[in-house]
Design a protein around this motif. Structure first.
Motif, PDB file in Angstrom:
ATOM      1  N   ALA A 171      45.941 -35.633  -5.496  1.00 20.78           N
ATOM      2  CA  ALA A 171      46.949 -34.748  -4.908  1.00 20.78           C
ATOM      3  C   ALA A 171      47.628 -33.969  -6.028  1.00 20.78           C
ATOM      4  CB  ALA A 171      47.968 -35.561  -4.139  1.00 20.78           C
ATOM      5  N   GLY A 172      47.752 -32.683  -5.850  1.00 16.27           N
ATOM      6  CA  GLY A 172      48.409 -31.847  -6.843  1.00 16.27           C
ATOM      7  C   GLY A 172      47.544 -31.503  -8.036  1.00 16.27           C
ATOM      8  N   GLY A 173      46.271 -31.797  -7.985  1.00 14.59           N
ATOM      9  CA  GLY A 173      45.395 -31.521  -9.120  1.00 14.59           C
ATOM     10  C   GLY A 173      45.065 -30.051  -9.256  1.00 14.59           C
ATOM     11  N   LEU A 174      44.789 -29.662 -10.486  1.00 22.01           N
ATOM     12  CA  LEU A 174      44.413 -28.277 -10.751  1.00 22.01           C
ATOM     13  C   LEU A 174      42.928 -28.132 -11.067  1.00 22.01           C
ATOM     14  CD1 LEU A 174      47.424 -27.115 -12.940  1.00 22.01           C
ATOM     15  CD2 LEU A 174      46.940 -26.514 -10.589  1.00 22.01           C
ATOM     16  N   HIS A 175      42.265 -29.250 -11.398  1.00 26.00           N
ATOM     17  CA  HIS A 175      40.845 -29.187 -11.743  1.00 26.00           C
ATOM     18  C   HIS A 175      39.998 -28.991 -10.490  1.00 26.00           C
ATOM     19  CE1 HIS A 175      41.534 -30.359 -15.865  1.00 26.00           C
ATOM     20  NE2 HIS A 175      42.278 -31.373 -15.454  1.00 26.00           N
ATOM     21  N   GLN A 176      38.885 -28.293 -10.659  1.00 25.56           N
ATOM     22  CA  GLN A 176      37.920 -28.155  -9.572  1.00 25.56           C
ATOM     23  C   GLN A 176      37.317 -29.522  -9.266  1.00 25.56           C
ATOM     24  OE1 GLN A 176      36.875 -25.387  -7.866  1.00 25.56           O
ATOM     25  NE2 GLN A 176      38.278 -24.030  -8.915  1.00 25.56           N
ATOM     26  N   LEU A 177      36.965 -29.733  -8.017  1.00 27.06           N
ATOM     27  CA  LEU A 177      36.237 -30.946  -7.672  1.00 27.06           C
ATOM     28  C   LEU A 177      34.868 -30.867  -8.333  1.00 27.06           C
ATOM     29  CD1 LEU A 177      37.125 -31.149  -3.884  1.00 27.06           C
ATOM     30  CD2 LEU A 177      38.084 -32.527  -5.720  1.00 27.06           C
ATOM     31  N   THR A 178      34.464 -31.917  -9.014  1.00 28.51           N
ATOM     32  CA  THR A 178      33.187 -31.927  -9.744  1.00 28.51           C
ATOM     33  C   THR A 178      32.371 -33.133  -9.301  1.00 28.51           C
ATOM     34  OG1 THR A 178      34.197 -33.160 -11.566  1.00 28.51           O
ATOM     35  CG2 THR A 178      34.151 -30.765 -11.764  1.00 28.51           C
ATOM     36  N   PRO A 179      31.047 -33.056  -9.435  1.00 24.95           N
ATOM     37  CA  PRO A 179      30.225 -34.207  -9.052  1.00 24.95           C
ATOM     38  C   PRO A 179      30.523 -35.396  -9.956  1.00 24.95           C
ATOM     39  CG  PRO A 179      28.886 -32.516 -10.094  1.00 24.95           C
ATOM     40  CD  PRO A 179      30.244 -31.939  -9.916  1.00 24.95           C
ATOM     41  N   ALA A 180      30.591 -36.576  -9.353  1.00 27.08           N
ATOM     42  CA  ALA A 180      30.912 -37.785 -10.113  1.00 27.08           C
ATOM     43  C   ALA A 180      29.676 -38.502 -10.615  1.00 27.08           C
ATOM     44  CB  ALA A 180      31.742 -38.729  -9.237  1.00 27.08           C
ATOM     45  N   ASP A 181      28.491 -38.106 -10.137  1.00 19.57           N
ATOM     46  CA  ASP A 181      27.255 -38.733 -10.606  1.00 19.57           C
ATOM     47  C   ASP A 181      26.098 -37.754 -10.465  1.00 19.57           C
ATOM     48  OD1 ASP A 181      26.559 -38.771  -7.856  1.00 19.57           O
ATOM     49  OD2 ASP A 181      27.313 -40.814  -7.621  1.00 19.57           O
ATOM     50  N   GLY A 182      24.931 -38.165 -10.953  1.00 16.86           N
ATOM     51  CA  GLY A 182      23.751 -37.294 -10.929  1.00 16.86           C
ATOM     52  C   GLY A 182      23.287 -36.950  -9.523  1.00 16.86           C
ATOM     53  N   ALA A 183      23.346 -37.929  -8.607  1.00 16.72           N
ATOM     54  CA  ALA A 183      22.921 -37.671  -7.228  1.00 16.72           C
ATOM     55  C   ALA A 183      23.821 -36.621  -6.575  1.00 16.72           C
ATOM     56  CB  ALA A 183      22.931 -38.968  -6.426  1.00 16.72           C
ATOM     57  N   SER A 184      25.100 -36.688  -6.853  1.00 12.58           N
ATOM     58  CA  SER A 184      26.027 -35.700  -6.287  1.00 12.58           C
ATOM     59  C   SER A 184      25.786 -34.326  -6.900  1.00 12.58           C
ATOM     60  CB  SER A 184      27.475 -36.144  -6.530  1.00 12.58           C
ATOM     61  OG  SER A 184      27.726 -37.357  -5.865  1.00 12.58           O
ATOM     62  N   ARG A 185      25.444 -34.287  -8.182  1.00 13.64           N
ATOM     63  CA  ARG A 185      25.122 -33.013  -8.833  1.00 13.64           C
ATOM     64  C   ARG A 185      23.893 -32.381  -8.163  1.00 13.64           C
ATOM     65  NH1 ARG A 185      27.715 -29.335 -10.884  1.00 13.64           N
ATOM     66  NH2 ARG A 185      26.601 -28.292  -9.260  1.00 13.64           N
ATOM     67  N   GLN A 186      22.888 -33.206  -7.828  1.00 12.77           N
ATOM     68  CA  GLN A 186      21.694 -32.706  -7.147  1.00 12.77           C
ATOM     69  C   GLN A 186      22.027 -32.169  -5.754  1.00 12.77           C
ATOM     70  OE1 GLN A 186      18.980 -36.010  -7.258  1.00 12.77           O
ATOM     71  NE2 GLN A 186      18.078 -35.367  -9.220  1.00 12.77           N
ATOM     72  N   ILE A 187      22.918 -32.873  -5.049  1.00 13.84           N
ATOM     73  CA  ILE A 187      23.337 -32.392  -3.718  1.00 13.84           C
ATOM     74  C   ILE A 187      23.972 -31.015  -3.829  1.00 13.84           C
ATOM     75  CG2 ILE A 187      24.912 -32.793  -1.776  1.00 13.84           C
ATOM     76  CD1 ILE A 187      24.514 -35.826  -2.321  1.00 13.84           C
ATOM     77  N   LEU A 188      24.903 -30.851  -4.772  1.00  9.94           N
ATOM     78  CA  LEU A 188      25.580 -29.571  -4.943  1.00  9.94           C
ATOM     79  C   LEU A 188      24.586 -28.501  -5.374  1.00  9.94           C
ATOM     80  CD1 LEU A 188      28.939 -30.663  -6.609  1.00  9.94           C
ATOM     81  CD2 LEU A 188      28.509 -30.080  -4.233  1.00  9.94           C
ATOM     82  N   ASP A 189      23.663 -28.827  -6.298  1.00 13.97           N
ATOM     83  CA  ASP A 189      22.671 -27.841  -6.747  1.00 13.97           C
ATOM     84  C   ASP A 189      21.750 -27.426  -5.614  1.00 13.97           C
ATOM     85  OD1 ASP A 189      23.696 -27.867  -9.312  1.00 13.97           O
ATOM     86  OD2 ASP A 189      22.170 -29.234 -10.108  1.00 13.97           O
ATOM     87  N   SER A 190      21.390 -28.367  -4.747  1.00 12.20           N
ATOM     88  CA  SER A 190      20.456 -28.053  -3.654  1.00 12.20           C
ATOM     89  C   SER A 190      21.104 -27.132  -2.612  1.00 12.20           C
ATOM     90  CB  SER A 190      19.957 -29.326  -2.991  1.00 12.20           C
ATOM     91  OG  SER A 190      21.003 -29.957  -2.275  1.00 12.20           O
ATOM     92  N   HIS A 191      22.425 -27.080  -2.579  1.00  8.06           N
ATOM     93  CA  HIS A 191      23.121 -26.203  -1.649  1.00  8.06           C
ATOM     94  C   HIS A 191      23.695 -24.963  -2.344  1.00  8.06           C
ATOM     95  CE1 HIS A 191      22.987 -29.896   0.786  1.00  8.06           C
ATOM     96  NE2 HIS A 191      22.955 -29.052   1.801  1.00  8.06           N
ATOM     97  N   GLY A 192      23.340 -24.769  -3.601  1.00 10.18           N
ATOM     98  CA  GLY A 192      23.772 -23.589  -4.325  1.00 10.18           C
ATOM     99  C   GLY A 192      25.232 -23.604  -4.731  1.00 10.18           C
ATOM    100  N   CYS A 193      25.789 -24.779  -4.930  1.00  8.75           N
ATOM    101  CA  CYS A 193      27.200 -24.889  -5.333  1.00  8.75           C
ATOM    102  C   CYS A 193      27.341 -24.793  -6.848  1.00  8.75           C
ATOM    103  CB  CYS A 193      27.796 -26.216  -4.873  1.00  8.75           C
ATOM    104  SG  CYS A 193      27.788 -26.407  -3.075  1.00  8.75           S
TER     105      CYS A 193
END
Length: 193
Positions: A171-193
């Motif tokens: 709450a109140g954060g200024l950082h962008q939400l980022t993937p917390a692991d490799g699988a999440s990075r792949q999910i975001l990459d597969s959807h063009g994020c």
């Protein structure tokens, strides 16, 4: 035609040169501005967690916002009233503007420093965002959990899709939400994020 209450001049005492002294009226408006801007600063400090993490500096910032509000409002009001005179409708408009500012303090603070779900909606899962039309989109059937450590997990009810884990979900954060692991990075990459 006699002046009405709103169009009548605000009665003030003359200064030492015999000119009307609008300092008390400008000071009263400055005091009202102090309260409103300190309220806005307090909401921002509370919503951004600045008050929780840096209490002394948050109090300094709130006090500074109030002081700046007083000085700016006093200077502008005194200059305008010296030039044009003060009528009751001027005071009414200024007070109404300050009340509008104060009433929007909470909405402004939560817009600038949204909670993790609102940030997810704005950055990834909301309308027009990269995950909106996926099982991870907001409004889709999924289970979202947010930990105290700042991790967010979005688990689609369709178990063929892996969970999406995001970091910086505070709450109140200024950082962008980022993937917390490799699988999440792949999910975001597969959807063009």
């Amino acid at each position: 035609m006699p002046p009405t209450l709103l169009t009548a001049r605000v009665p003030v005492e003359p200064d030492r040169h015999g000119n009307p002294s609008y300092s008390p009226v400008a000071g009263a408006l400055g005091g009202a501005a102090t309260l409103m801007l300190a309220l806005v600063a307090a909401w921002v400090a509370l919503t951004s967690r600045f008050l929780d993490d840096h209490r002394l500096w948050a109090y300094v910032a709130i006090a500074a916002a109030g002081l700046i509000g007083f000085l700016a409002t006093y200077a502008v009001a005194a200059a305008v009233f010296r030039r044009y005179g003060a009528r009751w409708w001027h005071v009414g408009v200024a007070v109404a503007a300050l009340v509008c500012i104060g009433s929007q303090a909470s909405a402004f603070a939560t817009w600038v420093f949204p909670d993790p779900m609102a940030r997810y909606d704005r950055q990834l899962g909301g309308p027009g965002r990269c995950l909106h039309n996926s099982p991870y989109g907001t409004g889709k059937p999924n289970v979202t959990t947010i930990s105290d450590a700042g991790w967010m997990t979005v688990v689609p009810l369709d178990t063929t899709f892996p969970p999406l884990r995001l970091d910086h979900a505070v709450a109140g954060g200024l950082h962008q939400l980022t993937p917390a692991d490799g699988a999440s990075r792949q999910i975001l990459d597969s959807h063009g994020c």
